[in-house]
Design a protein around this motif. Sequence first.
Motif, PDB file in Angstrom:
ATOM      1  N   ALA A 110       0.836  -1.205   0.000  1.00 34.84           N
ATOM      2  CA  ALA A 110       0.000   0.000   0.000  1.00 34.84           C
ATOM      3  C   ALA A 110       0.866   1.248   0.000  1.00 34.84           C
ATOM      4  O   ALA A 110       0.558   2.222  -0.688  1.00 34.84           O
ATOM      5  CB  ALA A 110      -0.932   0.002   1.203  1.00 34.84           C
ATOM      6  N   SER A 111       1.945   1.217   0.749  1.00 29.72           N
ATOM      7  CA  SER A 111       2.849   2.364   0.808  1.00 29.72           C
ATOM      8  C   SER A 111       3.423   2.652  -0.571  1.00 29.72           C
ATOM      9  O   SER A 111       3.536   3.803  -0.986  1.00 29.72           O
ATOM     10  CB  SER A 111       3.962   2.097   1.820  1.00 29.72           C
ATOM     11  N   SER A 112       3.774   1.601  -1.292  1.00 27.68           N
ATOM     12  CA  SER A 112       4.295   1.760  -2.650  1.00 27.68           C
ATOM     13  C   SER A 112       3.229   2.334  -3.587  1.00 27.68           C
ATOM     14  O   SER A 112       3.486   3.266  -4.349  1.00 27.68           O
ATOM     15  CB  SER A 112       4.786   0.411  -3.161  1.00 27.68           C
ATOM     16  N   GLU A 113       2.025   1.772  -3.521  1.00 22.04           N
ATOM     17  CA  GLU A 113       0.919   2.262  -4.354  1.00 22.04           C
ATOM     18  C   GLU A 113       0.493   3.673  -3.955  1.00 22.04           C
ATOM     19  O   GLU A 113       0.088   4.469  -4.791  1.00 22.04           O
ATOM     20  CB  GLU A 113      -0.281   1.317  -4.256  1.00 22.04           C
ATOM     21  N   LYS A 114       0.599   3.958  -2.662  1.00 19.90           N
ATOM     22  CA  LYS A 114       0.186   5.248  -2.129  1.00 19.90           C
ATOM     23  C   LYS A 114       0.996   6.393  -2.735  1.00 19.90           C
ATOM     24  O   LYS A 114       0.522   7.526  -2.825  1.00 19.90           O
ATOM     25  CB  LYS A 114       0.345   5.222  -0.603  1.00 19.90           C
ATOM     26  N   ASN A 115       2.193   6.088  -3.201  1.00 19.72           N
ATOM     27  CA  ASN A 115       3.022   7.131  -3.816  1.00 19.72           C
ATOM     28  C   ASN A 115       2.377   7.711  -5.063  1.00 19.72           C
ATOM     29  O   ASN A 115       2.725   8.804  -5.488  1.00 19.72           O
ATOM     30  CB  ASN A 115       4.413   6.580  -4.140  1.00 19.72           C
ATOM     31  N   LYS A 116       1.436   6.994  -5.647  1.00 23.41           N
ATOM     32  CA  LYS A 116       0.716   7.482  -6.824  1.00 23.41           C
ATOM     33  C   LYS A 116      -0.450   8.399  -6.441  1.00 23.41           C
ATOM     34  O   LYS A 116      -1.020   9.068  -7.286  1.00 23.41           O
ATOM     35  CB  LYS A 116       0.189   6.306  -7.634  1.00 23.41           C
ATOM     36  N   VAL A 117      -0.810   8.372  -5.168  1.00 21.44           N
ATOM     37  CA  VAL A 117      -1.945   9.164  -4.675  1.00 21.44           C
ATOM     38  C   VAL A 117      -1.421  10.495  -4.168  1.00 21.44           C
ATOM     39  O   VAL A 117      -0.486  10.552  -3.380  1.00 21.44           O
ATOM     40  CB  VAL A 117      -2.681   8.413  -3.540  1.00 21.44           C
ATOM     41  N   ARG A 118      -2.043  11.577  -4.619  1.00 18.43           N
ATOM     42  CA  ARG A 118      -1.630  12.917  -4.209  1.00 18.43           C
ATOM     43  C   ARG A 118      -2.606  13.443  -3.165  1.00 18.43           C
ATOM     44  O   ARG A 118      -3.732  13.795  -3.477  1.00 18.43           O
ATOM     45  CB  ARG A 118      -1.618  13.868  -5.414  1.00 18.43           C
ATOM     46  N   LEU A 119      -2.141  13.484  -1.921  1.00 15.41           N
ATOM     47  CA  LEU A 119      -2.992  13.995  -0.843  1.00 15.41           C
ATOM     48  C   LEU A 119      -2.707  15.460  -0.536  1.00 15.41           C
ATOM     49  O   LEU A 119      -3.383  16.039   0.303  1.00 15.41           O
ATOM     50  CB  LEU A 119      -2.789  13.169   0.431  1.00 15.41           C
ATOM     51  N   ASP A 120      -1.716  16.035  -1.201  1.00 18.99           N
ATOM     52  CA  ASP A 120      -1.411  17.432  -0.913  1.00 18.99           C
ATOM     53  C   ASP A 120      -2.593  18.305  -1.311  1.00 18.99           C
ATOM     54  O   ASP A 120      -3.377  17.980  -2.182  1.00 18.99           O
ATOM     55  CB  ASP A 120      -0.134  17.880  -1.610  1.00 18.99           C
ATOM     56  N   ARG A 121      -2.691  19.399  -0.630  1.00 18.32           N
ATOM     57  CA  ARG A 121      -3.857  20.264  -0.784  1.00 18.32           C
ATOM     58  C   ARG A 121      -3.833  21.018  -2.110  1.00 18.32           C
ATOM     59  O   ARG A 121      -2.854  21.686  -2.433  1.00 18.32           O
ATOM     60  CB  ARG A 121      -3.898  21.257   0.372  1.00 18.32           C
ATOM     61  N   LEU A 122      -4.906  20.871  -2.863  1.00 24.02           N
ATOM     62  CA  LEU A 122      -5.062  21.639  -4.093  1.00 24.02           C
ATOM     63  C   LEU A 122      -5.523  23.040  -3.706  1.00 24.02           C
ATOM     64  O   LEU A 122      -6.330  23.203  -2.798  1.00 24.02           O
ATOM     65  CB  LEU A 122      -6.130  21.006  -4.985  1.00 24.02           C
ATOM     66  N   SER A 123      -5.015  24.004  -4.406  1.00 23.44           N
ATOM     67  CA  SER A 123      -5.473  25.363  -4.114  1.00 23.44           C
ATOM     68  C   SER A 123      -6.965  25.437  -4.427  1.00 23.44           C
ATOM     69  O   SER A 123      -7.492  24.671  -5.212  1.00 23.44           O
ATOM     70  CB  SER A 123      -4.693  26.377  -4.938  1.00 23.44           C
ATOM     71  N   SER A 124      -7.613  26.375  -3.784  1.00 24.55           N
ATOM     72  CA  SER A 124      -9.044  26.522  -3.971  1.00 24.55           C
ATOM     73  C   SER A 124      -9.384  28.007  -3.960  1.00 24.55           C
ATOM     74  O   SER A 124      -8.617  28.811  -3.467  1.00 24.55           O
ATOM     75  CB  SER A 124      -9.794  25.790  -2.852  1.00 24.55           C
ATOM     76  N   ALA A 125     -10.527  28.337  -4.486  1.00 25.97           N
ATOM     77  CA  ALA A 125     -10.958  29.728  -4.560  1.00 25.97           C
ATOM     78  C   ALA A 125     -11.592  30.212  -3.265  1.00 25.97           C
ATOM     79  O   ALA A 125     -12.216  31.260  -3.234  1.00 25.97           O
ATOM     80  CB  ALA A 125     -11.949  29.905  -5.713  1.00 25.97           C
ATOM     81  N   VAL A 126     -11.422  29.452  -2.188  1.00 26.21           N
ATOM     82  CA  VAL A 126     -12.076  29.782  -0.922  1.00 26.21           C
ATOM     83  C   VAL A 126     -11.817  31.222  -0.512  1.00 26.21           C
ATOM     84  O   VAL A 126     -12.706  31.904  -0.020  1.00 26.21           O
ATOM     85  CB  VAL A 126     -11.628  28.797   0.190  1.00 26.21           C
ATOM     86  N   GLU A 127     -10.596  31.691  -0.725  1.00 31.57           N
ATOM     87  CA  GLU A 127     -10.263  33.060  -0.308  1.00 31.57           C
ATOM     88  C   GLU A 127     -10.439  34.100  -1.421  1.00 31.57           C
ATOM     89  O   GLU A 127     -10.174  35.270  -1.224  1.00 31.57           O
ATOM     90  CB  GLU A 127      -8.817  33.120   0.207  1.00 31.57           C
ATOM     91  N   SER A 128     -10.868  33.695  -2.604  1.00 29.89           N
ATOM     92  CA  SER A 128     -10.986  34.650  -3.706  1.00 29.89           C
ATOM     93  C   SER A 128     -12.387  35.261  -3.754  1.00 29.89           C
ATOM     94  O   SER A 128     -13.322  34.773  -3.133  1.00 29.89           O
ATOM     95  CB  SER A 128     -10.668  33.965  -5.038  1.00 29.89           C
ATOM     96  N   THR A 129     -12.504  36.309  -4.535  1.00 29.15           N
ATOM     97  CA  THR A 129     -13.808  36.970  -4.692  1.00 29.15           C
ATOM     98  C   THR A 129     -14.786  36.078  -5.447  1.00 29.15           C
ATOM     99  O   THR A 129     -15.990  36.176  -5.257  1.00 29.15           O
ATOM    100  CB  THR A 129     -13.653  38.301  -5.444  1.00 29.15           C
ATOM    101  N   ALA A 130     -14.272  35.183  -6.290  1.00 30.03           N
ATOM    102  CA  ALA A 130     -15.143  34.285  -7.062  1.00 30.03           C
ATOM    103  C   ALA A 130     -15.857  33.284  -6.160  1.00 30.03           C
ATOM    104  O   ALA A 130     -16.912  32.763  -6.534  1.00 30.03           O
ATOM    105  CB  ALA A 130     -14.323  33.550  -8.116  1.00 30.03           C
ATOM    106  N   TRP A 131     -15.305  33.023  -4.978  1.00 33.40           N
ATOM    107  CA  TRP A 131     -15.887  32.046  -4.059  1.00 33.40           C
ATOM    108  C   TRP A 131     -17.353  32.360  -3.766  1.00 33.40           C
ATOM    109  O   TRP A 131     -18.206  31.470  -3.794  1.00 33.40           O
ATOM    110  CB  TRP A 131     -15.064  31.998  -2.770  1.00 33.40           C
ATOM    111  N   ASN A 132     -17.652  33.606  -3.483  1.00 35.91           N
ATOM    112  CA  ASN A 132     -19.014  34.000  -3.124  1.00 35.91           C
ATOM    113  C   ASN A 132     -19.986  33.916  -4.298  1.00 35.91           C
ATOM    114  O   ASN A 132     -21.198  33.906  -4.092  1.00 35.91           O
ATOM    115  CB  ASN A 132     -19.022  35.404  -2.529  1.00 35.91           C
TER     116      ASN A 132
END
Length: 176
Positions: free
Chosen positions: A98-120
């Motif tokens: 699983a650890s080997s396969e897990k290297n293919k999985v990207r858990l890092d945070r994708l940026s999001s528009a949460v803080e942008s004006t488009a969010w609202n």
Amino acid sequence: MTDKPTQMDERAEPVAFALRLASSDNFQSLFQEGMSLVEETALYLDGDGRTESKALDRPASLAYATESMRLTTRLMQLASWLLLQRAVNEGEMSKDQASSEKNKVRLDRLSSAVESTAWNDLPESLRELINRSIRLQERVVHLDEMLYRSTPVIESDDNPVALQLGQLQAAFGRMG
């Protein structure tokens, strides 16, 4: 006075909290939550979301398209991690596999528009799904770190309590 073995004598290894959590009912609940969120998101994006996106002006429509792709990507990565961990829990795969396969999985945070004006300008339903997916991601990342990172342990002549304290320190930062 007789020398009866104590429970501590019988248990040379410290309790692995992360492993117990990963194979507990709490993991099953996390797994169900993740898979339900994937399904709910797919239904939304294919149904009400499609209708809501058509009513948006051009900048909001572009933000909708971007955020829905980020949301889908985030959820697919989380689902992959959850499925890998479930395979480990059920004995279908070793932790090393699983650890080997897990290297293919990207858990890092994708940026999001949460803080942008488009969010609202995004539909409330989409914003709620994004927020829920980010909270789920934070929980999975935390569990992943506890399970798969190498844990420095306090040297202590094999003292089980000190070993546990070392693992807690590694998981939650400096104590004291």
